[in-house]
Design a protein around this motif. Structure first.
Motif, PDB file in Angstrom:
ATOM      1  N   GLU A  65       0.841  -1.200   0.000  1.00  0.00           N
ATOM      2  CA  GLU A  65       0.000   0.000   0.000  1.00  0.00           C
ATOM      3  C   GLU A  65       0.878   1.252   0.000  1.00  0.00           C
ATOM      4  OE1 GLU A  65      -2.805  -1.416  -1.143  1.00  0.00           O
ATOM      5  OE2 GLU A  65      -3.816   0.178  -0.038  1.00  0.00           O
ATOM      6  N   ARG A  86      -7.867  -7.930   2.417  1.00  0.00           N
ATOM      7  CA  ARG A  86      -8.803  -7.053   1.698  1.00  0.00           C
ATOM      8  C   ARG A  86      -9.202  -5.854   2.553  1.00  0.00           C
ATOM      9  NH1 ARG A  86     -12.345 -11.810  -1.343  1.00  0.00           N
ATOM     10  NH2 ARG A  86     -10.865 -12.029  -3.083  1.00  0.00           N
ATOM     11  N   GLU A  87      -9.230  -6.032   3.859  1.00  0.00           N
ATOM     12  CA  GLU A  87      -9.590  -4.882   4.720  1.00  0.00           C
ATOM     13  C   GLU A  87      -8.543  -3.776   4.616  1.00  0.00           C
ATOM     14  OE1 GLU A  87     -10.557  -5.378   8.817  1.00  0.00           O
ATOM     15  OE2 GLU A  87     -12.117  -6.868   8.449  1.00  0.00           O
ATOM     16  N   ARG A  90      -6.484  -1.226  -0.797  1.00  0.00           N
ATOM     17  CA  ARG A  90      -7.437  -0.465  -1.618  1.00  0.00           C
ATOM     18  C   ARG A  90      -7.811  -1.276  -2.861  1.00  0.00           C
ATOM     19  NH1 ARG A  90      -7.853   4.509   0.199  1.00  0.00           N
ATOM     20  NH2 ARG A  90      -6.214   5.254   1.606  1.00  0.00           N
ATOM     21  N   GLN A 219     -12.049  -1.668  -7.257  1.00  0.00           N
ATOM     22  CA  GLN A 219     -11.212  -1.825  -6.074  1.00  0.00           C
ATOM     23  C   GLN A 219     -12.007  -2.557  -4.993  1.00  0.00           C
ATOM     24  OE1 GLN A 219     -10.054   2.401  -5.298  1.00  0.00           O
ATOM     25  NE2 GLN A 219      -8.005   1.725  -5.919  1.00  0.00           N
ATOM     26  N   THR A 220     -11.323  -2.968  -3.926  1.00  0.00           N
ATOM     27  CA  THR A 220     -12.037  -3.635  -2.829  1.00  0.00           C
ATOM     28  C   THR A 220     -13.043  -2.655  -2.217  1.00  0.00           C
ATOM     29  OG1 THR A 220     -10.176  -5.077  -2.350  1.00  0.00           O
ATOM     30  CG2 THR A 220     -11.750  -4.726  -0.573  1.00  0.00           C
ATOM     31  N   SER A 221     -14.271  -3.090  -2.047  1.00  0.00           N
ATOM     32  CA  SER A 221     -15.307  -2.207  -1.494  1.00  0.00           C
ATOM     33  C   SER A 221     -14.984  -1.827  -0.054  1.00  0.00           C
ATOM     34  CB  SER A 221     -16.663  -2.926  -1.491  1.00  0.00           C
ATOM     35  OG  SER A 221     -17.606  -2.141  -0.774  1.00  0.00           O
ATOM     36  N   LYS A 222     -15.078  -0.518   0.230  1.00  0.00           N
ATOM     37  CA  LYS A 222     -14.764  -0.019   1.579  1.00  0.00           C
ATOM     38  C   LYS A 222     -16.009   0.501   2.271  1.00  0.00           C
ATOM     39  CE  LYS A 222     -10.544  -1.098   1.383  1.00  0.00           C
ATOM     40  NZ  LYS A 222     -10.103  -2.226   2.218  1.00  0.00           N
ATOM     41  N   ILE A 223     -17.176   0.015   1.831  1.00  0.00           N
ATOM     42  CA  ILE A 223     -18.387   0.563   2.482  1.00  0.00           C
ATOM     43  C   ILE A 223     -19.009  -0.447   3.449  1.00  0.00           C
ATOM     44  CG2 ILE A 223     -18.937   2.122   0.579  1.00  0.00           C
ATOM     45  CD1 ILE A 223     -21.114  -0.023  -0.231  1.00  0.00           C
ATOM     46  N   LEU A 226     -15.464  -5.026   4.440  1.00  0.00           N
ATOM     47  CA  LEU A 226     -14.029  -4.950   4.079  1.00  0.00           C
ATOM     48  C   LEU A 226     -13.492  -3.520   4.178  1.00  0.00           C
ATOM     49  CD1 LEU A 226     -14.043  -7.434   1.071  1.00  0.00           C
ATOM     50  CD2 LEU A 226     -13.465  -7.882   3.479  1.00  0.00           C
ATOM     51  N   ALA A 227     -14.219  -2.672   4.932  1.00  0.00           N
ATOM     52  CA  ALA A 227     -13.717  -1.308   5.187  1.00  0.00           C
ATOM     53  C   ALA A 227     -12.406  -1.394   5.966  1.00  0.00           C
ATOM     54  CB  ALA A 227     -14.763  -0.534   5.989  1.00  0.00           C
ATOM     55  N   PHE A 228     -11.629  -0.316   5.955  1.00  0.00           N
ATOM     56  CA  PHE A 228     -10.367  -0.314   6.703  1.00  0.00           C
ATOM     57  C   PHE A 228     -10.646  -0.632   8.173  1.00  0.00           C
ATOM     58  CE2 PHE A 228      -7.689   0.773   3.328  1.00  0.00           C
ATOM     59  CZ  PHE A 228      -8.254   1.780   2.557  1.00  0.00           C
TER      60      PHE A 228
END
Ligand code: 5HY
Length: 246
Positions: A65, A86-87, A90, A219-223, A226-228
């Motif tokens: 990253e 994945r968490e 991005r 990109q990996t969904s962050k909503i 799998l959000a940060f």
């Protein structure tokens, strides 16, 4: 684009083999960075090896990253740490088992997985179920080869794998083979020629699928799930892994 291909075990010869396989299929304009963690098991042959390998894997994702990698491949057939990776990433992160099974599902009515040690069949079975592939996976066959047998010059590993693949076609009525170890990354074309059937290898399948996803701007969904990770303190030897630098 830059794709980081991570061998979660710490055997350099396997990382080199994996990197060569990935570069062999990468599109022009795709840079492959092949790495393995500084810490972890020399091979992953069960749940404990896999669990211990995850922190080293996640460290490779973290540095990826920082280096601006567009996507990642987890080059171990157990897909260790996939959702945790994945968490914190991005871009897309694919495990070679998931990638290989999906690729096989698009070219065959049924496939058999040919893997290494007998004891790792359960891990492959869990992934087949998790990925919704039970309807298409005809069987999971173990050659009972140790992972590092694949690294030994002059070992009979290749012949053993070809023989198991032939049995899969005949006895399981498999229309394709999925190779169940990243250490087999250099064998797929040769085995396919010998058995006269498609052989899907996870490192190369994952590289092309990551390229496709990045090319689609996905990109990996962050909503959601799998959000940060939530910022918080971590204590002891893992304190450096604290999310959000807490
Ligand atoms: C792999 N272990 O792909 C898996 C294969 C296995 O060190 N790299 C490893 O047998 O689970």
């Amino acid at each position: 684009m830059k794709i980081k291909v991570i061998n979660p075990n710490t055997t350099e010869s396997m990382t080199e083999k994996i990197g060569a396989a990935a570069r062999g299929v990468a599109a022009q304009g795709t840079t492959i960075v092949a790495t393995s963690p500084a810490m972890g098991p020399v091979s992953i042959e069960g749940h404990y090896d896999e669990a211990v390998s995850v922190l080293g894997l996640l460290e490779e994702i973290r540095t990826g990253e920082a280096d601006g990698c567009d996507g990642y491949v987890i080059a171990c057939f157990g897909d260790p740490g996939l959702l945790a990776a994945r968490e914190i990433a991005r871009g897309p992160v694919l495990g070679i088992a998931e990638a290989a099974m999906h690729a096989a599902s698009m070219i065959a009515a049924g496939f058999t997985i040919v893997t290494t040690l007998e004891r790792t069949r359960g891990i492959a079975r869990q992934l087949v179920e998790a990925y919704g592939m039970a309807r298409l996976c005809r069987n999971i066959r173990a050659t009972d080869l140790a992972v590092l047998d694949l690294e030994r010059e002059g070992s009979a590993a290749r012949i053993t794998i070809v023989e198991e693949c032939r049995r899969a076609l005949k006895e399981d009525h498999a229309d394709a083979i999925v190779l169940g170890c990243a250490g087999m990354a250099d064998l797929s074309a040769e085995i396919a020629r010998e058995i006269g059937a498609p052989v899907v290898e996870g490192v190369t399948a994952a590289v092309k699928l990551v390229e496709a996803l990045v090319g689609l701007g996905l990109q990996t969904s962050k909503i959601g799930e799998l959000a940060f990770p939530l910022p918080k303190a971590y204590r002891g030897a893992v304190r450096g892994f604290a999310p959000g630098g807490a």
